[in-house]
Design a protein around this motif. Structure first.
Motif, short mmCIF file in Angstrom:
data_model
loop_
_atom_site.label_atom_id
_atom_site.label_comp_id
_atom_site.label_asym_id
_atom_site.label_seq_id
_atom_site.Cartn_x
_atom_site.Cartn_y
_atom_site.Cartn_z
N ILE A 325 28.03 5.73 -44.36
CA ILE A 325 28.71 5.85 -43.06
C ILE A 325 27.81 5.38 -41.93
O ILE A 325 28.24 4.71 -40.99
CB ILE A 325 29.17 7.29 -42.84
N LYS A 326 26.50 5.68 -42.05
CA LYS A 326 25.58 5.38 -40.96
C LYS A 326 25.20 3.90 -40.93
O LYS A 326 25.09 3.29 -39.85
CB LYS A 326 24.33 6.24 -41.11
N HIS A 327 24.99 3.29 -42.10
CA HIS A 327 24.42 1.94 -42.14
C HIS A 327 25.40 0.88 -42.63
O HIS A 327 25.08 -0.30 -42.55
CB HIS A 327 23.19 1.93 -43.06
N ALA A 328 26.55 1.26 -43.14
CA ALA A 328 27.55 0.28 -43.56
C ALA A 328 28.93 0.76 -43.12
O ALA A 328 29.80 1.03 -43.96
CB ALA A 328 27.50 0.06 -45.07
N ASN A 350 28.36 1.36 -52.25
CA ASN A 350 29.19 0.91 -51.14
C ASN A 350 29.18 -0.61 -51.09
O ASN A 350 28.18 -1.26 -51.44
CB ASN A 350 28.71 1.50 -49.82
N SER A 351 30.29 -1.17 -50.66
CA SER A 351 30.38 -2.62 -50.52
C SER A 351 29.70 -3.06 -49.23
O SER A 351 29.22 -2.23 -48.44
CB SER A 351 31.85 -3.04 -50.52
N ALA A 361 21.24 -2.25 -45.28
CA ALA A 361 20.24 -1.50 -46.02
C ALA A 361 19.92 -0.21 -45.30
O ALA A 361 19.82 -0.16 -44.09
CB ALA A 361 18.97 -2.34 -46.16
N PRO A 362 19.73 0.88 -46.06
CA PRO A 362 19.35 2.13 -45.43
C PRO A 362 17.97 2.04 -44.84
O PRO A 362 17.21 1.12 -45.14
CB PRO A 362 19.39 3.14 -46.59
N GLY A 398 25.54 -7.25 -52.41
CA GLY A 398 25.82 -7.27 -50.98
C GLY A 398 25.91 -5.89 -50.37
O GLY A 398 25.94 -5.74 -49.15
N GLY A 399 25.97 -4.85 -51.19
CA GLY A 399 26.02 -3.48 -50.70
C GLY A 399 24.79 -2.71 -51.12
O GLY A 399 23.69 -3.26 -51.20
N PHE A 400 24.98 -1.42 -51.41
CA PHE A 400 23.85 -0.57 -51.79
C PHE A 400 24.34 0.43 -52.83
O PHE A 400 25.48 0.91 -52.74
CB PHE A 400 23.29 0.16 -50.56
N GLU A 401 23.49 0.72 -53.80
CA GLU A 401 23.88 1.63 -54.87
C GLU A 401 22.81 2.68 -55.08
O GLU A 401 21.61 2.38 -55.08
CB GLU A 401 24.11 0.87 -56.18
#
Length: 562
Positions: A325-328, A350-351, A361-362, A398-401
């Protein structure tokens, strides 16, 4: 074999390096002296310069300016003894001047030193009345050997200072980040302790309550009631001791983000605090109500997990949702909870965000300066590690896992007691990047030196080849005098050099030769720089018909004189 002590080993390296440098510089002087061993003075041409270098090379560590002055004196000996070779010691002067630039920061003192060296050299030229070649040597070659290497050394010194200062700052920032990460780990341990208090205290309270109810049973004897009273009191004491123990490890109430702050939620949309337990489904439901696109799926056989494992799975989903929610913002979040074998895997991915992919990126992935954003995943990794699980977080597609593997039974709570270091402390990032920067700096510096060195070697090779061509075709005056016209060419072979002179000036070739003869040309001496007379041998068939001495620069009046 007995190893040398630390103080001895500390000076062995510099001594070996100084000896190797002296040997290399002295070798150039010895090699050059061999060509003029019959003409040059052994004291001025060889012994004294080598002794000067033997003092100057090790002395450059403590007094680099004095070492440069001594090397200049070795070069000036060529002016005092013109037959001696001075040019090889220009290399020693250049090396020691470079070391002066690296080891000393006093610019004014270095410039005064160079001025003093020039004054000594020019005064010596004036007193000795040397020729133009040596004036050129003193005015151009020696200043070049003084100034250019010194500038290179100063550049090297400035670059090293810049790199050293930058990486010291990076190391300080990394230590700061590790301190923040350690705080996050300690805070997460405190949260685990609170969870243990909530679950274990609840169970002990139920035991005490049941013991109190049994005391009222009419079927029990007085002894049974007394034993139950003792049991209930022991359980109550255990609950009190547990509460006191947990109170010691809790954060202080005035800590803004401590677990004792009752109104501080764990996430941006009102999740419960660490002391509460709720299903992941309720957490996902609240996220959807906040406008987040979340897809939750459970796979495998559902099972009842221990409170610590269940709470850890909840924290993995919670922290991952918070980061998404904060970074994407606007990205779709997929949650998979898979029960298989003796472990549970939690995946939250997240995508890419539709608007600003650069902010995907976080914070922990944006550099060491964002230490505050590093707390969430650091604390989460600590919690997973403490119960015997593993956690991986990285960009993906392209997202983060975030992927966590949790055991169904809690493992050792303090694995570092068995020698397992925290994951993010294995290998300092600043140390690796510093090693890479040093490697690149060495490579660039080597290239900067290799290019002019290669050009210089090419020029030296060409000059050496030319010198060989000129010296291999020398016919000594005594051997020329021994030649007699009428002799067979085979009889003269032992007196003639292996090569003929191929670079005969056009003016010499223009001198008429006897008719019907073929001529060969030879130089009269081996001097590379000086003009040498040319010997001409003309053959009629296999016999020597005539021999002539032709000046390399024929006089314009030669025809009149003839």
């Amino acid at each position: 074999m007995r190893m040398p002590s630390a103080p001895v080993a500390r000076w062995i390296g510099p001594v070996v390096r100084d000896a190797a440098l002296w040997a290399a510089l002295a070798g150039a002087g010895v090699f050059a002296y061999r060509d003029r061993v019959a003409e040059a003075s052994p004291v001025l041409g060889l012994v004294l310069p080598l002794l000067i270098l033997a003092v100057a090379v090790p002395g450059s560590r403590g007094r680099p300016g004095a070492a440069v002055f001594l090397a200049n004196a070795a070069c000036a000996l060529g002016l005092a003894e013109p037959a001696a070779t001075a040019s090889p010691y220009l290399a020693a002067l250049a090396v020691l001047t470079y070391l002066l630039g690296v080891r000393s920061t006093r610019t004014g003192a270095a410039l005064l030193l160079f001025g003093a060296c020039m004054a000594v050299d020019l005064a010596l030229c004036a007193v000795l009345g040397v020729g133009p070649v040596y004036w050129f040597y003193a005015v151009s070659m020696i200043p070049s050997a003084l100034l250019l290497p010194w500038l290179a050394g100063r550049y090297r010194q400035a670059r090293l200072a810049l790199v050293r200062g930058g990486w010291e700052r990076a190391r300080g920032l990394e230590q700061r980040q590790r301190f923040v990460a350690e705080q996050a780990r300690l805070r997460e341990r405190t949260r685990i302790a609170v969870d243990m208090h909530d679950s274990l205290g609840h169970e002990l309270s139920l035991i005490a309550l049941r013991a109190g109810a049994l005391e009222l049973s009419p079927t029990l004897s007085g002894q049974d009631r007394a034993d139950l009273a003792v049991l209930r009191a022991a359980v109550a004491d255990a609950v009190g001791h547990l509460r006191d123990t947990i109170g010691i490890v809790r954060d202080t109430p005035d800590t803004p983000d401590g677990p004792d702050t009752p109104d501080a939620p764990d996430g941006p949309y009102g999740e419960p605090t660490a002391s509460s337990v709720e299903p992941v489904e309720e957490l996902v439901l609240r996220a959807r109500e906040s406008g987040v696109t979340v897809d939750l799926r459970r796979e495998g056989e559902a099972r009842v997990l221990p409170p610590l494992v269940d709470r850890t799975a909840y924290r993995v989903v919670q922290e991952s949702l918070t980061n998404a929610i904060k970074h994407a913002p606007g990205a779709e979040v997929r949650i998979r909870i898979v029960h298989q074998g003796s472990h549970t895997e939690v995946r939250v991915a997240n995508s890419a965000p539709p608007a600003a992919p650069s902010d995907l990126a976080p914070p922990h992935d944006r550099g060491p300066s964002r230490a505050a954003g590093h707390r969430g995943l650091t604390g989460l990794r600590e919690r997973v590690r403490l119960i015997g699980g593993t956690l991986h977080a990285a960009p993906r597609g392209g997202g983060f896992e975030v992927r966590a593997t949790l055991p169904d039974q809690v493992g050792p709570l303090w694995p570092e007691a068995a020698g397992a270091p925290p994951e993010e402390e294995t290998g300092a990032e600043s140390a690796r990047r510093l090693a890479d920067a040093r490697r690149r700096t060495r490579l660039r510096f080597a290239v900067a030196l290799a290019a002019p060195a290669a050009l210089g070697l090419l020029l030296l090779g060409s000059a050496a080849y030319l010198a060989h061509q000129l010296t291999a075709c020398v016919l000594r005056p005594a051997e020329f005098a021994a030649l007699r016209p009428g002799q067979e060419r085979a009889e003269l072979a032992h007196l003639l050099p292996d090569r003929e002179f191929r670079y005969v000036p056009d003016a010499v070739k223009a001198v008429p030769a006897p008719a019907g003869t073929a001529c060969a040309y030879y130089r009269s001496n081996g001097s590379v720089l000086d003009q040498a007379d040319v010997y001409r041998l003309c053959y009629a068939g296999s016999r020597l018909a005539a021999k002539d001495v032709l000046p390399s620069r024929p006089l314009t009046t030669s025809a009149d004189e003839a």
